[in-house]
Design a protein around this motif. Structure first.
Motif, mmCIF file in Angstrom:
data_model
loop_
_atom_site.group_PDB
_atom_site.id
_atom_site.type_symbol
_atom_site.label_atom_id
_atom_site.label_comp_id
_atom_site.label_asym_id
_atom_site.label_seq_id
_atom_site.Cartn_x
_atom_site.Cartn_y
_atom_site.Cartn_z
ATOM 1 N N THR A 1 0.847 -1.177 0.000
ATOM 2 C CA THR A 1 0.000 0.000 0.000
ATOM 3 C C THR A 1 0.886 1.231 0.000
ATOM 4 O O THR A 1 1.903 1.280 0.710
ATOM 5 C CB THR A 1 -0.896 0.000 1.250
ATOM 6 N N GLY A 2 0.494 2.252 -0.750
ATOM 7 C CA GLY A 2 1.295 3.478 -0.825
ATOM 8 C C GLY A 2 1.246 4.273 0.474
ATOM 9 O O GLY A 2 0.333 4.132 1.289
ATOM 10 N N ALA A 3 2.230 5.143 0.674
ATOM 11 C CA ALA A 3 2.302 5.965 1.888
ATOM 12 C C ALA A 3 1.261 7.076 1.828
ATOM 13 O O ALA A 3 0.912 7.551 0.753
ATOM 14 C CB ALA A 3 3.697 6.570 2.012
ATOM 15 N N THR A 4 0.784 7.490 2.972
ATOM 16 C CA THR A 4 -0.199 8.560 3.072
ATOM 17 C C THR A 4 0.502 9.885 2.837
ATOM 18 O O THR A 4 1.644 10.090 3.262
ATOM 19 C CB THR A 4 -0.840 8.555 4.474
ATOM 20 N N GLY A 5 -0.211 10.829 2.189
ATOM 21 C CA GLY A 5 0.376 12.126 1.915
ATOM 22 C C GLY A 5 0.600 12.926 3.188
ATOM 23 O O GLY A 5 -0.115 12.792 4.169
ATOM 24 N N ALA A 6 1.596 13.793 3.170
ATOM 25 C CA ALA A 6 1.921 14.609 4.345
ATOM 26 C C ALA A 6 0.979 15.799 4.433
ATOM 27 O O ALA A 6 0.499 16.289 3.424
ATOM 28 C CB ALA A 6 3.365 15.084 4.248
ATOM 29 N N THR A 7 0.713 16.247 5.635
ATOM 30 C CA THR A 7 -0.121 17.421 5.829
ATOM 31 C C THR A 7 0.721 18.520 6.439
ATOM 32 O O THR A 7 1.704 18.270 7.121
ATOM 33 C CB THR A 7 -1.310 17.117 6.770
ATOM 34 N N GLY A 8 0.339 19.712 6.205
ATOM 35 C CA GLY A 8 1.074 20.829 6.792
ATOM 36 C C GLY A 8 1.565 21.757 5.725
ATOM 37 O O GLY A 8 1.124 21.759 4.588
ATOM 38 N N GLU A 9 2.520 22.625 6.092
ATOM 39 C CA GLU A 9 3.043 23.629 5.177
ATOM 40 C C GLU A 9 3.844 22.980 4.055
ATOM 41 O O GLU A 9 4.472 21.945 4.239
ATOM 42 C CB GLU A 9 3.915 24.602 5.942
ATOM 43 N N GLY A 10 3.815 23.622 2.918
ATOM 44 C CA GLY A 10 4.580 23.124 1.766
ATOM 45 C C GLY A 10 3.755 22.273 0.822
ATOM 46 O O GLY A 10 4.181 21.969 -0.266
#
Length: 98
Positions: free
Chosen positions: A74-83
């Protein structure tokens, strides 16, 4: 004695040389005459028998089921936050016809 032998030989040669020799006559070969009229056409022959239909072949066997490949991770979850910014582009409104 030598003269006696030659005189009869000379006379015999002259006598034989004066004989009439038969000539060979070659008879020319006969030439064929013109061709005769064409004969009538023969009748058509009978139609041959039709062969019998062959039997149906047997059905082949079903093939084996194919191999299902290995499952991926399974693919990694996207990051949240700035950028992490999402940009939405809106198309311009259609101008009014003239």
């Amino acid at each position: 004695m030598k003269q006696v032998f030659w005189i009869p030989a000379l006379l015999a040669a002259l006598a034989l040389g004066a004989c009439e020799k038969p000539t060979t006559v070659n008879v020319p070969a006969a030439t064929p005459g013109p061709a005769g009229p064409t004969g009538a056409t023969g009748s058509t022959g009978a139609t041959g028998n039709t062969g019998s239909t062959g039997s149906t072949g047997s059905t082949g066997s079903t093939g084996a089921t194919g191999y299902d490949g290995a499952k991926g991770n399974t693919g990694a979850t996207g990051a949240t936050g700035e950028g992490n910014t999402t940009v939405i582009v809106v198309p311009p409104a259609a101008s009014a016809p003239r």
